[in-house]
Design a protein around this motif. Structure first.
Motif, PDB file in Angstrom:
ATOM      1  N   LYS A 179      31.489   1.889  82.708  1.00 47.11           N
ATOM      2  CA  LYS A 179      31.901   3.179  82.670  1.00 47.11           C
ATOM      3  C   LYS A 179      31.554   3.960  81.789  1.00 47.11           C
ATOM      4  CE  LYS A 179      35.200   1.600  86.352  1.00 47.11           C
ATOM      5  NZ  LYS A 179      36.272   1.232  86.091  1.00 47.11           N
ATOM      6  N   ALA A 180      31.135   5.185  81.636  1.00 44.33           N
ATOM      7  CA  ALA A 180      31.136   6.303  80.710  1.00 44.33           C
ATOM      8  C   ALA A 180      32.427   6.413  79.727  1.00 44.33           C
ATOM      9  CB  ALA A 180      30.459   7.946  81.101  1.00 44.33           C
ATOM     10  N   GLU A 181      33.533   6.808  80.562  1.00 36.13           N
ATOM     11  CA  GLU A 181      34.547   6.786  79.698  1.00 36.13           C
ATOM     12  C   GLU A 181      35.129   5.756  78.596  1.00 36.13           C
ATOM     13  OE1 GLU A 181      34.328   6.399  83.102  1.00 36.13           O
ATOM     14  OE2 GLU A 181      35.891   5.640  83.606  1.00 36.13           O
ATOM     15  N   GLU A 182      34.794   4.378  79.102  1.00 43.21           N
ATOM     16  CA  GLU A 182      35.487   3.742  78.595  1.00 43.21           C
ATOM     17  C   GLU A 182      34.021   3.656  77.549  1.00 43.21           C
ATOM     18  OE1 GLU A 182      36.849   1.197  82.624  1.00 43.21           O
ATOM     19  OE2 GLU A 182      35.612  -0.197  81.089  1.00 43.21           O
ATOM     20  N   ARG A 183      33.128   4.104  77.585  1.00 43.78           N
ATOM     21  CA  ARG A 183      31.931   3.500  76.857  1.00 43.78           C
ATOM     22  C   ARG A 183      32.102   4.390  75.320  1.00 43.78           C
ATOM     23  NH1 ARG A 183      27.736   5.042  79.415  1.00 43.78           N
ATOM     24  NH2 ARG A 183      27.022   6.035  78.037  1.00 43.78           N
ATOM     25  N   SER A 184      32.665   5.415  75.125  1.00 45.98           N
ATOM     26  CA  SER A 184      32.223   6.511  74.809  1.00 45.98           C
ATOM     27  C   SER A 184      34.000   6.439  73.945  1.00 45.98           C
ATOM     28  CB  SER A 184      33.287   7.990  75.467  1.00 45.98           C
ATOM     29  OG  SER A 184      32.080   8.279  76.413  1.00 45.98           O
ATOM     30  N   ALA A 185      34.979   5.545  74.066  1.00 44.81           N
ATOM     31  CA  ALA A 185      35.819   5.345  73.621  1.00 44.81           C
ATOM     32  C   ALA A 185      35.655   4.723  72.693  1.00 44.81           C
ATOM     33  CB  ALA A 185      37.602   5.220  75.354  1.00 44.81           C
ATOM     34  N   LEU A 186      34.249   3.502  73.063  1.00 47.24           N
ATOM     35  CA  LEU A 186      34.608   2.297  72.502  1.00 47.24           C
ATOM     36  C   LEU A 186      34.032   2.756  71.254  1.00 47.24           C
ATOM     37  CD1 LEU A 186      34.874  -0.380  71.399  1.00 47.24           C
ATOM     38  CD2 LEU A 186      32.506  -0.554  72.866  1.00 47.24           C
ATOM     39  N   TRP A 187      32.463   3.668  71.205  1.00 41.64           N
ATOM     40  CA  TRP A 187      32.021   4.415  70.988  1.00 41.64           C
ATOM     41  C   TRP A 187      32.280   5.483  69.016  1.00 41.64           C
ATOM     42  CZ3 TRP A 187      28.913   0.727  68.560  1.00 41.64           C
ATOM     43  CH2 TRP A 187      28.241  -0.032  68.786  1.00 41.64           C
ATOM     44  N   LYS A 188      33.449   5.982  70.262  1.00 40.97           N
ATOM     45  CA  LYS A 188      34.091   7.130  68.963  1.00 40.97           C
ATOM     46  C   LYS A 188      35.119   5.748  68.398  1.00 40.97           C
ATOM     47  CE  LYS A 188      37.136  11.349  70.227  1.00 40.97           C
ATOM     48  NZ  LYS A 188      38.768  10.723  69.209  1.00 40.97           N
ATOM     49  N   ALA A 189      35.101   5.298  68.555  1.00 43.24           N
ATOM     50  CA  ALA A 189      36.458   5.335  67.812  1.00 43.24           C
ATOM     51  C   ALA A 189      34.996   3.594  67.045  1.00 43.24           C
ATOM     52  CB  ALA A 189      37.385   3.056  68.812  1.00 43.24           C
ATOM     53  N   ARG A 190      34.549   3.232  66.768  1.00 45.56           N
ATOM     54  CA  ARG A 190      33.125   2.341  65.486  1.00 45.56           C
ATOM     55  C   ARG A 190      33.134   3.928  64.894  1.00 45.56           C
ATOM     56  NH1 ARG A 190      30.468   2.329  62.612  1.00 45.56           N
ATOM     57  NH2 ARG A 190      29.054   1.289  61.824  1.00 45.56           N
ATOM     58  N   HIS A 191      32.817   4.801  65.695  1.00 47.44           N
ATOM     59  CA  HIS A 191      31.977   6.032  64.462  1.00 47.44           C
ATOM     60  C   HIS A 191      33.178   7.028  63.967  1.00 47.44           C
ATOM     61  CE1 HIS A 191      28.103   6.207  67.183  1.00 47.44           C
ATOM     62  NE2 HIS A 191      27.804   5.863  66.118  1.00 47.44           N
ATOM     63  N   GLU A 192      34.520   6.672  64.238  1.00 47.64           N
ATOM     64  CA  GLU A 192      35.238   7.033  63.575  1.00 47.64           C
ATOM     65  C   GLU A 192      36.091   6.064  62.814  1.00 47.64           C
ATOM     66  OE1 GLU A 192      36.874  10.495  66.621  1.00 47.64           O
ATOM     67  OE2 GLU A 192      38.477   8.705  66.284  1.00 47.64           O
ATOM     68  N   SER A 193      35.702   5.120  62.426  1.00 53.87           N
ATOM     69  CA  SER A 193      36.297   3.914  61.869  1.00 53.87           C
ATOM     70  C   SER A 193      36.452   4.302  59.707  1.00 53.87           C
ATOM     71  CB  SER A 193      35.096   2.733  61.838  1.00 53.87           C
ATOM     72  OG  SER A 193      33.833   2.877  61.459  1.00 53.87           O
ATOM     73  N   TYR A 194      35.397   4.813  59.365  1.00 53.04           N
ATOM     74  CA  TYR A 194      35.036   6.086  58.333  1.00 53.04           C
ATOM     75  C   TYR A 194      37.076   6.103  58.429  1.00 53.04           C
ATOM     76  CZ  TYR A 194      34.287   9.193  53.925  1.00 53.04           C
ATOM     77  OH  TYR A 194      33.969   9.294  53.145  1.00 53.04           O
ATOM     78  N   PHE A 195      37.081   7.055  59.612  1.00 49.38           N
ATOM     79  CA  PHE A 195      38.565   8.380  59.230  1.00 49.38           C
ATOM     80  C   PHE A 195      39.629   6.773  59.328  1.00 49.38           C
ATOM     81  CE2 PHE A 195      35.063  10.638  60.495  1.00 49.38           C
ATOM     82  CZ  PHE A 195      35.202  11.786  59.671  1.00 49.38           C
ATOM     83  N   ALA A 196      39.300   6.070  60.051  1.00 49.88           N
ATOM     84  CA  ALA A 196      40.353   5.017  60.833  1.00 49.88           C
ATOM     85  C   ALA A 196      40.708   4.300  59.620  1.00 49.88           C
ATOM     86  CB  ALA A 196      39.874   4.155  61.361  1.00 49.88           C
TER      87      ALA A 196
END
Lengths: 458, 458
Positions: free
Chosen positions: B308-325
Motif C-alpha cells: 500500500k502506497a500510504e504505508e510505504r510512504s509513511a515508512l520511508w518518510k520516517a526514514r528520510h526524516e531520521s536526520y530531523f528525528a
C-alpha cells in the motif's frame, strides 16, 4: 635516449631464464588476434610477483625502454603489438586466484588468470564472474581493455565489475586503487581510469573482481524476425519494461547461414535473436514467456525456449563459434573484425546502413550484435595479399565507424582502440582526447607504457 | 599572482546583475550542510549557459581566481566552502531538462536540475532516475560528489548512472566525455574521472543520465532483530542469493526511538531493517516473502510488509526524516554526521565498534546504514560552543574512520571528501593520492578549481 639493450641486460640479471630474447618467443608476442601488422618486442619477461613487475618497470623507466603488458593475446585491435620494441610483460606466471571473499562477493586474483579458469575455480562456491567476451582472455587483459561481451546487458562491463586494482606505475611505484568496500566517494576513481586504459597508464598486477551468485536456473531462447528493425524494436521494448535478460544477441541472415552450416543447428534463413535468462525456475520461465509475447508483437515467430542444459549449450556454442563459422565460409581468407556501439534507438539504422554498404560494394559482411547494449560487430573475409579486397573491407569498416559517430555512438563498444582505431579518437572525443594525453603525460612522462596506443603525446 | 578583483570586474562586465558581490548572497554560499567553518566567496555568479560558464572560468584562469561550483548546498563535508575566496558558480539558473530519450533510457539535463524536479518531469514517461541521497540535491552536485543513498544496493551510485558529461576545463575549454551509446571501450573513462572529483578537475555543465523503468509494483517491509550481527547476517544472505532489494536500511535502537517519537510510527525498541522491493505485483510479493524467511532464519521477527502506497510512504518518510528525528532529541544542538563504508562481512564488527566507542565515551551516536552496500552513518549532537563535547564527537568520528580503513573499507561511502576528510586521504590511498595530485596538476595547473579540496598540490 632510449636504451632498450641496457634495460634488457639489467632485467636479464634480475629474471635470468624468465627473460627471453629468442626470436620464436618474441614472434609469439608480436601480434594479437587482430590483423594489425606485427612488431616484435626486444625481449619477453615472465614475472612471478608484483615486486618483479615493479623492478622491471623501474629499470625500463630509467632507460626509456617501452613496456607492453600481455595476457594471452586475444585482443582485437593490435593492443599488444610492440611498435617500438622494448619488453613485453607476459603474465602467464601470475595466474593465481589469491583470495575468495564469499560473503563480500568478490575475489582477488593475479592478472594472468583467465575467465574460464576463474569460473572453474569458483564453481563450488556458488558464485561466478559473468563477463564473457567469448575468448578465454585473461582478466588483466579484460580489465585493461574494458571488455564486455554477451552478458553486459545484465551484468555490465569490466568497468562495473572491477572493485579494486593493484597497479605498477611508470616509475615502478606500486599503488592500490579502491578498497574492499562496495562503494566509495573518497577520491578520484583511479580504478575506472585504469580500466580501459590499455596498459598506457600503469601495469595491472592484481585485481579485485565483483562476483555474482550462480543463477538457480538458466533458460535459453531463439526467435526469428522478418527484418532487423523488428528484432531491434522487440529488444527496445524488452529493455524498457526491464526484462532482466542475461544475454540478447542479434544474428543476421548471413551469420545464421554460416552458423547453420558450421554447427548443424537448424535455423531459418532470417535474422534471429538468441537469448538467455537467469533467475529462479519460475522466473526464467516467465521471462521467456514474456519475451515470446514481445517478439510476437513485433512480428517475431518460431520462438523456442528451453531450460535444458544441452539445448542451451548447443545454442551458445554455435553463437560463440560464429567467428569460426564465418571464417569457414572462405577457408584461408584473413578475417577482419570491427565493432561499434550506438544508442539502441539508432541500432537498426546503423546495422541497415552497414548491410546496404556491404550490398553496394559486393562485400560479404555478416553482422552479430550484443543488441541490448546497441553494440554490433562485423567480420569481413579478405584474400591474403589482395589489395583491392583489403581496401574495400577497410572502406566498409571506416564508413561503419563514421556512421556510429554520426548517430551519437562510439567507435568501439568493446574491442578498444589499440593500434587499429587511433584514427577515430579525435573525431569521437574532440578536445577530450587532448585531456587524455595530458593524463598520460602526467602518469607516464617518459611514454614507456604501451607507447603509440590510445593517445598521442609526441 | 592571483587577482580575484580583476577577475570579478571582468565577470561583472559579462554577467551584469547575475554576478553578486553582496554580503548576504556570499554568506548564503559560504557553507553546505556540514559543520565545516564557513568561508565566503568574493562573488557569486549565476550563469545561464555553458558558454557563460566557459567564459567565467577562462577569466578566472587568467587571473588565478578560484572557482567553486555550487548546486543547492546539501553536501556534507564542506565541499563548497570557498577557502580562498574567488567566484562561486551557482547553477540555479541552469536547471532545464533538455532532452528525454525514452527509447535509449537516458535524459540530458543541466546541472542545476534537482533529483525531485527530474522525477517530476519524467513522471509521464514511465521512466525514473533512481539515485536517492535523501536531500533534494542537484544532479550536477550528485555527480560531482559521486552520491548514492538508499537505492544504491539495486541501482548503483552516480558512477553507474551517468552516461556522459559536458565539462568546462580549468582553462575554459568545453569537452564532452562519453557518448549516447550505452557502453564504450574508446579511450580513458573521463566520465568516471569527473564523477566524484568534487569540482576539482572541471565544472560539469551538462549531464546525460541513465533512466530506469518505473517499477510496476513496489512493496515495503520492516523487520526487527535482536542485535546488529543478526540483522547484517540476514542482509548478507539476501545479497548472496541475489534478492533484488531496491532499498535495505539498517536502523539501530537509538535511531528507532528517535524516529518513533518524531514520526509517530510504532516501532519496537530494537534494531530494524527497513526494506523496499521493486518489480511485478507477484515479484514484490515473492521478494518480501523470501526476505521474511531469511530474516526468520537469523532471529528476525515482527516482519511486516505492505504494497500500500500510504504505508510505504509513511515508512520511508520516517526514514528520510531520521536526520530531523535525531536532531529533535536535543533541540538547538549542532549535528555532526559522518559516513564510512566497509566490506559487508565486516559491517557488524564496524557498527559494533562504533556503538561500543559511543557507550564508553558516553556519546549519543545513533547509527543508520545503507546496509546492502556496507555503508553506515552516525549523527552526533553537540552543544554549540562546547569544546569538550566537540572534541569527544570528533574523536569518535576519527576512530570510526580509522576502523573502516583497518577493516579494508573507505572513509566515505557517499558523503565524499570535501574539506572534512582530507586528513584521511593519505591513509586510505597511500601513493595513489599523489597520483590524484598528478592528475589535478595536469588538468588544473593553476589550481583554480575548488582549491584545497580532495588533493594536495602545493
Amino acid at each position: 635516449m632510449p636504451d632498450n639493450a641496457a634495460a634488457i641486460a639489467e632485467i636479464k640479471a634480475l629474471l635470468g631464464e624468465r627473460l627471453s630474447t629468442g626470436h620464436s618467443v618474441r614472434e609469439l608476442h608480436a601480434r594479437d588476434a587482430a590483423h594489425t601488422p606485427p612488431a616484435l618486442p626486444d625481449a619477453v619477461a615472465f614475472p612471478e610477483t608484483t615486486k618483479e613487475v615493479s623492478q622491471v618497470v623501474e629499470i625500463c623507466h630509467r632507460h626509456g625502454c617501452p613496456v607492453v603488458p600481455y595476457g594471452v593475446g586475444t585482443s582485437l585491435e593490435g593492443h599488444i603489438v610492440a611498435f617500438r620494441g622494448g619488453v613485453t610483460l607476459d603474465f602467464s606466471q601470475m595466474n593465481k586466484v589469491l583470495e575468495v571473499h564469499g560473503e563480500d562477493l568478490n575475489v582477488v586474483i593475479q592478472p594472468g588468470v583467465t575467465r574460464e579458469q576463474l569460473n572453474e575455480e569458483l564453481r563450488a562456491t556458488g558464485l561466478f564472474f559473468p563477463i564473457d567476451p567469448g575468448a578465454n582472455a585473461t582478466l588483466g587483459g579484460m580489465a585493461a581493455t574494458r571488455a564486455s561481451g554477451t552478458t553486459a546487458v545484465r551484468y555490465g562491463t569490466m568497468k562495473d565489475n572491477v572493485l579494486a586494482l593493484e597497479v605498477v606505475l611508470a616509475d615502478g611505484r606500486v599503488i592500490r586503487t579502491g578498497t574492499q568496500a562496495r562503494k566509495s566517494s573518497a577520491g578520484y576513481d583511479l580504478t575506472r581510469l585504469m580500466v580501459g586504459s590499455e596498459g598506457t597508464l600503469g601495469v595491472i598486477t592484481e585485481l579485485t573482481l565483483i562476483l555474482h551468485g550462480q543463477p538457480e536456473a538458466v533458460s535459453a531462447a531463439v526467435c526469428e524476425f522478418p527484418d532487423t528493425q523488428s528484432a531491434v524494436n522487440a529488444v527496445i521494448m524488452a529493455v524498457q519494461i526491464g526484462l532482466p535478460m542475461a544475454r540478447i544477441e542479434y544474428v543476421d541472415t548471413p551469420s545464421i547461414i554460416a552458423i547453420s552450416n558450421y554447427s548443424g543447428l537448424e535455423l531459418s534463413e532470417c535474422p534471429h535473436l538468441f537469448l538467455e535468462f537467469h533467475g529462479s525456475e519460475t522466473g526464467v520461465k516467465e521471462q521467456a514467456e514474456q519475451m515470446a509475447e514481445i517478439a510476437a508483437e513485433f512480428g517475431g515467430g518460431g520462438f523456442k525456449w528451453s531450460a535444458k542444459a544441452e539445448e542451451r549449450s548447443a545454442l551458445w556454442k554455435a553463437r560463440h563459434e560464429s567467428y569460426f563459422a564465418v571464417r569457414a565460409v572462405r577457408p584461408g581468407a584473413v578475417g577482419i573484425t570491427s565493432d561499434v556501439c550506438v544508442p539502441i534507438s539508432k541500432l537498426a539504422e546503423a546495422i541497415e546502413a552497414t548491410m546496404a554498404d556491404a550490398a553496394e560494394h559486393g562485400i560479404y559482411a555478416p553482422i552479430l550484435g550484443h543488441v541490448g547494449d546497441g553494440n554490433y560487430h562485423t567480420l569481413l573475409l579478405v584474400e591474403e595479399g589482395n589489395t583491392e579486397e583489403w581496401e574495400a573491407a577497410q572502406g566498409l569498416i571506416h564508413r561503419m565507424n563514421m556512421k556510429a559517430l554520426e548517430l551519437g555512438g562510439t567507435v568501439s563498444g568493446e574491442h578498444g582502440i589499440g593500434a587499429g582505431k587511433m584514427k577515430y579518437m579525435a573525431a569521437e572525443h574532440g578536445d577530450a582526447w587532448s585531456v587524455m594525453a595530458d593524463i598520460k603525460r602526467a602518469l607516464d612522462p617518459e611514454n614507456i607504457l604501451n607507447p603509440g596506443k590510445m593517445v598521442q603525446v609526441n
